[in-house]
Design an enzyme around this catalytic site. Structure first.
Site, short mmCIF file in Angstrom:
data_model
loop_
_atom_site.label_atom_id
_atom_site.label_comp_id
_atom_site.label_asym_id
_atom_site.label_seq_id
_atom_site.Cartn_x
_atom_site.Cartn_y
_atom_site.Cartn_z
N CYS A 121 -61.92 75.33 -74.79
CA CYS A 121 -61.23 74.74 -76.10
C CYS A 121 -61.41 73.42 -75.66
O CYS A 121 -61.35 72.48 -76.57
CB CYS A 121 -59.48 74.91 -76.21
SG CYS A 121 -59.59 76.41 -76.75
N HIS A 254 -57.37 69.01 -80.39
CA HIS A 254 -57.69 70.21 -80.86
C HIS A 254 -56.79 70.62 -81.33
O HIS A 254 -55.98 70.52 -81.37
CB HIS A 254 -57.86 70.60 -79.21
CG HIS A 254 -58.14 72.13 -79.15
ND1 HIS A 254 -58.93 72.92 -79.63
CD2 HIS A 254 -57.42 73.63 -78.30
CE1 HIS A 254 -58.97 74.19 -80.21
NE2 HIS A 254 -58.04 74.57 -78.45
N ASN A 284 -57.48 78.08 -84.31
CA ASN A 284 -58.14 78.03 -83.42
C ASN A 284 -59.61 77.90 -83.24
O ASN A 284 -59.38 79.40 -83.20
CB ASN A 284 -57.08 77.87 -82.55
CG ASN A 284 -57.30 77.64 -80.83
OD1 ASN A 284 -58.97 77.07 -80.75
ND2 ASN A 284 -56.78 77.82 -79.86
#
Length: 327
Positions: A121, A254, A284
C-alpha cells in the site's frame, strides 16, 4: 550556471473496473458462504460503502494502461514522450516480466526503462520517490508513475474481516522535469519485523503454490501501527521541506480505513475538510489508492494547481512513506 532540476506532476489519471460491488451485494454473496456481515457493520468499522472488482480478463496492466492514458492526456503528452515507467503493484500480471514492461508494450512504446516497485500500500509513494530521484539526477525527463492492483484475486472470501476491505483499480501521474519546484520532500521507511501482521504468505515452486496465496491481516495491529508511523513520516517530510502542518492544503492519504485517515488528520490538526476521501467508493486499492484519490481530488476541482499536497501511505512489509509536493 545550471538550473536546479525538480520533478512536477503535470497530469493525473485513473481507472476503475466497471463492476461496482456495494456492501449489500457483498454481504449477500458472503451469506451464501454462511458468513454474516452487513452494510452497517462494514461502514461503522471502515467507512467503505462500495468497491470495484476487475473482470476475469482484466489485469493490473490493463487498468494501469487506461489510467496512464488519462494522465498523459491531462499532461498534454503522448506515450512516445515517456522515458521512464514505474508501476507500483502487489498483484502483477505474472511472476515476470514486470507489469511495467507490459504497460510499456500496450502503450506502443519501447526502449525506456520500465520496472515494478513492490511496497504494497506504500508502493505509489515509493515509486514516486524513485522517479523523483531519477528526474532530479537527469536519468529521466518524463515519467509515468502508476499504481495498479487487482486485489480481488488474493482475497479470502471466507474471511469477512478482510474480504470486505479491498478493491481493484489504478491511478497514474505524469512526472516531468521542471525548473519550478514540484516534489518538495520524500521520506520512506520499512521494518520487516512487522511483516506477519499483513501478508500473503504463499509462493510458487515447482509449479505448485507453497503456503497460503490469500491475504492475511491482523487488523488491530495494523491500525495501531499505521496511525503512529503516518504521523511521524508526515512530520518528517514537512521538516525536510521547511514546512509545517498548517502549510498543507490537502492531505491525500492511503485509503485503507476512514478511522486511520481521521486519526492521522487529527494528529496533524488538519480539519477533515482538507482530507481527500475516496475509501467509501473504492475500498482499499493498495498501491492504487493514493493516485486514485489524487486524480479524484484534481478532477473534482478540490485540489488545484499551486496548492501544497501531502501524500502518505502505509502497507505490508511493514512499509510507510510520505511525499510533500506543490501541484
Amino acid at each position: 550556471m545550471d538550473t536546479q532540476r525538480y520533478a512536477r506532476i503535470t497530469g493525473t489519471g485513473s481507472c476503475l473496473p466497471t463492476r461496482r460491488v456495494t456492501n449489500a451485494e457483498l454481504a449477500a454473496e458472503l451469506a451464501q458462504r454462511g458468513l454474516e456481515t452487513s452494510d452497517d457493520w462494514i461502514v461503522e468499522r471502515t467507512g467503505i460503502r462500495a468497491r470495484h472488482f476487475a473482470a476475469a480478463d482484466q489485469s493490473s496492466s490493463d487498468l494501469g494502461v487506461s489510467a496512464a492514458r488519462h494522465a498523459l492526456e491531462a499532461a498534454g503528452r503522448l506515450p512516445e514522450d515517456v522515458d521512464l515507467i514505474i508501476v507500483a503493484t502487489s498483484t502483477p500480471d505474472m511472476v515476470f516480466p514486470s507489469t511495467a514492461t507490459i504497460v510499456q508494450h500496450k502503450l506502443g512504446i519501447a526502449g525506456c526503462p520500465a520496472f515494478d516497485v513492490q511496497a504494497v500500500c506504500s508502493g505509489f509513494v515509493y515509486a514516486l520517490t524513485v522517479a523523483d530521484a531519477m528526474i532530479r539526477t537527469g536519468a529521466a525527463n518524463c515519467a509515468l508513475v502508476i499504481g495498479a492492483e487487482v486485489f480481488s484475486r488474493i482475497l479470502d472470501f471466507n474471511d469477512r474481516t478482510t474480504c470486505v476491505l479491498f478493491g481493484d483499480g489504478a491511478g497514474a501521474v505524469v512526472l516531468e522535469s521542471s525548473s519550478e519546484t514540484g516534489l518538495l520532500a520524500c521520506k520512506l521507511h520499512a521494518d520487516g519485523k512487522h511483516r506477519e501482521i499483513l501478508q500473503v504468505p504463499g509462493t510458487v515452486s515447482g509449479g505448485q503454490v507453497l503456503g497460503d496465496p490469500l491475504l492475511k491481516m491482523d487488523g488491530q495491529a495494523v491500525f495501531k501501527l499505521a496511525v503512529g508511523v503516518l504521523d511521524e513520516v508526515a512530520r518528517e517530510a514537512l521538516e525536510a521541506a521547511g514546512r509545517t502542518p498548517a502549510d498543507i492544503d490537502w492531505l491525500v492519504p492511503h485509503q485503507a480505513n476512514i478511522r486511520i485517515m481521521q486519526g492521522t488528520a487529527r494528529k496533524l490538526k488538519l480539519p477533515t475538510e482538507r482530507v481527500v476521501v475516496t475509501v467509501h467508493e473504492h475500498g482499499n486499492t493498495s498501491a492504487a489508492s493514493i493516485p486514485l484519490a489524487l486524480d479524484h481530488g484534481v478532477r473534482s476541482g478540490q485540489v488545484k494547481k499551486g496548492q501544497t499536497v501531502l501524500l502518505e501511505g502505509v502497507g505490508g512489509g511493514f512499509t510507510w512513506g510520505a511525499v510533500l509536493l506543490e501541484l
